[in-house]
Scaffold this active site. Structure first.
Site, PDB file in Angstrom:
ATOM      1  N   LYS A   1      32.570  59.721  30.998  1.00  0.00           N
ATOM      2  CA  LYS A   1      31.856  58.444  31.097  1.00  0.00           C
ATOM      3  C   LYS A   1      30.354  58.705  31.228  1.00  0.00           C
ATOM      4  O   LYS A   1      29.952  59.586  31.986  1.00  0.00           O
ATOM      5  CB  LYS A   1      32.386  57.666  32.297  1.00  0.00           C
ATOM      6  CG  LYS A   1      31.834  56.261  32.436  1.00  0.00           C
ATOM      7  CD  LYS A   1      32.469  55.569  33.640  1.00  0.00           C
ATOM      8  CE  LYS A   1      32.024  54.133  33.774  1.00  0.00           C
ATOM      9  NZ  LYS A   1      32.654  53.467  34.937  1.00  0.00           N
TER      10      LYS A   1
ATOM     11  N   SER B   1      34.864  49.197  33.749  1.00  0.00           N
ATOM     12  CA  SER B   1      33.714  49.597  32.965  1.00  0.00           C
ATOM     13  C   SER B   1      33.915  50.919  32.226  1.00  0.00           C
ATOM     14  O   SER B   1      33.135  51.246  31.335  1.00  0.00           O
ATOM     15  CB  SER B   1      32.492  49.726  33.878  1.00  0.00           C
ATOM     16  OG  SER B   1      32.718  50.722  34.856  1.00  0.00           O
TER      17      SER B   1
ATOM     18  N   SER C   1      37.360  50.134  37.792  1.00  0.00           N
ATOM     19  CA  SER C   1      36.884  50.579  36.478  1.00  0.00           C
ATOM     20  C   SER C   1      37.602  51.766  35.859  1.00  0.00           C
ATOM     21  O   SER C   1      37.343  52.095  34.700  1.00  0.00           O
ATOM     22  CB  SER C   1      35.390  50.891  36.545  1.00  0.00           C
ATOM     23  OG  SER C   1      34.672  49.696  36.483  1.00  0.00           O
TER      24      SER C   1
HETATM   25  N1  GLN Z   1      34.531  45.084  37.268  1.00  0.00           N
HETATM   26  C1  GLN Z   1      34.017  45.376  38.560  1.00  0.00           C
HETATM   27  C2  GLN Z   1      32.538  45.079  38.602  1.00  0.00           C
HETATM   28  O1  GLN Z   1      32.048  44.611  37.637  1.00  0.00           O
HETATM   29  C3  GLN Z   1      34.293  46.812  38.911  1.00  0.00           C
HETATM   30  C4  GLN Z   1      33.435  47.751  38.165  1.00  0.00           C
HETATM   31  C5  GLN Z   1      33.668  49.193  38.525  1.00  0.00           C
HETATM   32  O2  GLN Z   1      34.698  49.561  39.091  1.00  0.00           O
HETATM   33  N2  GLN Z   1      32.696  50.019  38.228  1.00  0.00           N
HETATM   34  O3  GLN Z   1      31.883  45.295  39.556  1.00  0.00           O
END
Ligand code: GLN
Length: 491
Positions: free
Chosen positions: A80, A155, A179
């Site tokens: 990532k 994400s 994410s």
């Molecule tokens: N979707 C969640 C957010 O937007 C979690 C994102 C993540 O785990 N990085 O904060």
């Protein structure tokens, strides 16, 4: 035989060890696949093909010379783009870091390099890991290999899509509120968020430091355990890193689940679940019972407030963490400003996308004098209550289970205009980050041809039980589906 690009890391390692295939051949197969599908899927922001070829050749030479290659050698991997890679640009899915080239490797990268890492590239992601669909990337969205009109989740959507499409064998993601688990679930993969502090955050660009964890995305539980073993362990460069020697997860996770006490929090089975997700969950509970586990309904009474608490705490921490992107130290600077304040303003206005700006504003507001107690202070209290809820539940149960997400992958564009709807896709995963506990998502069925995920949550540092339950269930569920060639990229 299955195509090389579609095999598990442990299968490839066995073949490499027996001399049936070379590391370079494995890489070539993955790169040929990438050539075929990357235009449609768009898993990567930056490809590092030359370095990958060199690493593969090096691993082959080492093996020819009688040296045993490292534990990650020969396994083409996606990382990532939120993890710092020395000499390779690290964008975090943001314009503000478009040309940022770190001078050091994240600790997890360093460990993987020692183990013979073959890095295919840096995977696409929602900007600064804020989002659930990878549509918040400044570099365009990634598509779900199962259905190109749908999101891969986020994400860490690029990491998951790369593995699901055969453009990498396994990947690293980061998980602040879901994410890793949510994209793994949307893409029919195994994804794990380890206990907070088990994996070093050094070199992970911070989103919400008290919630962020790095973890594996893989094709089965065994690969997930293998990859976790490679990255877990104490790091003195991360002050929140736990001082302990992690077990060898691969051998620790053996055994059955007879007598295992499984709790199903009723708060995670309420409204919003699609019929297919509900059905898959019911099937899972039945399977648990058939395998000798004791299944019972559990309760986490304060869970209804988890999402609200998260959307104060995470933006608050983000607003502080992202203050460092000011046009002075890293990445973009917009020239032509009259003074420093104007330069800050113009740089941040041009460099950040709308969701990141929204979070910075929310977080700054929640932390501002006069509101701090009402918002941030209150959210921290809720967090404590949620931790206590989990502690109480774990007195009765060894693991807790729920769907990973209330629905399978949604359509591209479906939720981008509606932040609240997007936030809601993480209701089942967010409590885990607030409590700092480990959790895994494994594929457990299909709804309308799209994968559904089962989430297994464990006690702090009890990755072993989580992995064992996941492995036993994986075997019982026998999920063998692959992306089809109609709407998806084909297997
Ligand atoms: N979707 C969640 C957010 O937007 C979690 C994102 C993540 O785990 N990085 O904060």
């Amino acid at each position: 035989m299955e195509a090389l690009y579609a095999m598990k890391a442990w299968e490839l390692q066995d073949m490499i060890d027996r001399g049936e295939v070379s590391v370079s051949e494995v890489l070539d197969a993955v790169l040929a696949r990438l050539e075929q599908v990357e235009n449609e899927v768009h898993s990567y922001i930056t490809l590092t093909l030359d370095a990958a070829r060199a690493a593969a050749a090096e691993a082959d030479r080492a093996r020819d010379g009688g040296k045993s290659p490292g534990a990650a050698a020969g396994i083409p991997m996606a990382i990532k783009d939120v993890l710092c890679t020395r000499g390779i640009r690290t964008t975090c899915g943001s314009r503000i870091l478009e040309e940022y080239i770190p001078v050091y490797d994240a600790t997890v990268l360093e460990r993987l390099r020692h183990a013979g890492l073959v890095l295919v590239g840096k995977a696409n992601m929602d900007e600064f890991a804020m989002g659930s669909s990878t549509e918040n990337s400044a570099y365009g969205p990634t598509r779900n290999p199962w259905d190109l009109e749908r999101v891969p989740g986020g994400s860490s959507g690029g990491s998951a899509a790369a593995v699901a499409a055969g453009e990498a064998i396994w990947a690293l993601g980061s998980d602040t509120g879901g994410s890793i688990r949510q994209p793994a679930s949307f893409c029919g993969l195994v994804g794990m968020k380890p206990t907070y502090g088990l994996v070093s955050r050094y070199g992970l660009v911070a989103f919400a430091s008290s919630l962020d964890q790095v973890g594996p995305i893989a094709r089965d539980v065994r690969d997930c355990a293998l990859l976790l073993s490679l990255i877990a362990g104490h790091d003195r460069r991360d002050s929140t890193s736990l001082r302990l020697e992690p077990p060898d997860y691969l051998s620790a996770m053996q055994g059955d689940i007879r007598g295992l006490r499984v709790g199903m929090p009723r708060e995670l089975m309420q409204e919003g679940l699609t019929p297919g997700v509900r059905k898959a969950m019911e099937d899972c509970l039945q399977k648990f019972e058939q395998l000798g586990a004791e299944v019972d309904e559990a309760t986490l009474p304060n869970l209804d407030y988890a999402l609200s608490a998260y959307y104060i705490i995470a933006p608050a921490e983000a607003s502080s963490n992202l203050a460092r992107f000011d046009g002075v130290r890293y990445g973009l600077r917009v020239e032509g400003a009259e003074d420093m304040m104007e330069m800050y303003g113009r740089t941040r206005a041009a460099g950040f996308g709308p969701e990141v700006k929204r979070r910075i504003m929310l977080g700054t507001y929640a932390l501002s004098a006069g509101y701090y107690e009402a918002y941030y202070g209150q959210a921290q209290k809720v967090r404590t209550l949620i931790i206590r809820d989990f502690d109480a539940a774990y007195e009765k149960y060894d693991i807790l289970v729920s769907p990973t997400t209330p629905t399978p992958a949604f359509a591209l564009g479906e939720k981008v205009e509606d932040p609240l709807a997007m936030y809601l896709s993480d209701v089942c995963t967010i409590p885990v980050n607030l409590a700092g506990i480990p959790a895994i998502s494994i594929p457990c069925g299909l709804e309308d041809g799209l994968p559904v995920g089962l989430q297994i949550m464990g006690k702090v540092l009890d990755e072993t039980t989580v992995l064992r339950a996941a492995r036993v269930m994986e075997e019982a569920l026998a999920f063998r589906e692959k992306p089809g060639s109609g709407k998806g990229v084909g297997a």
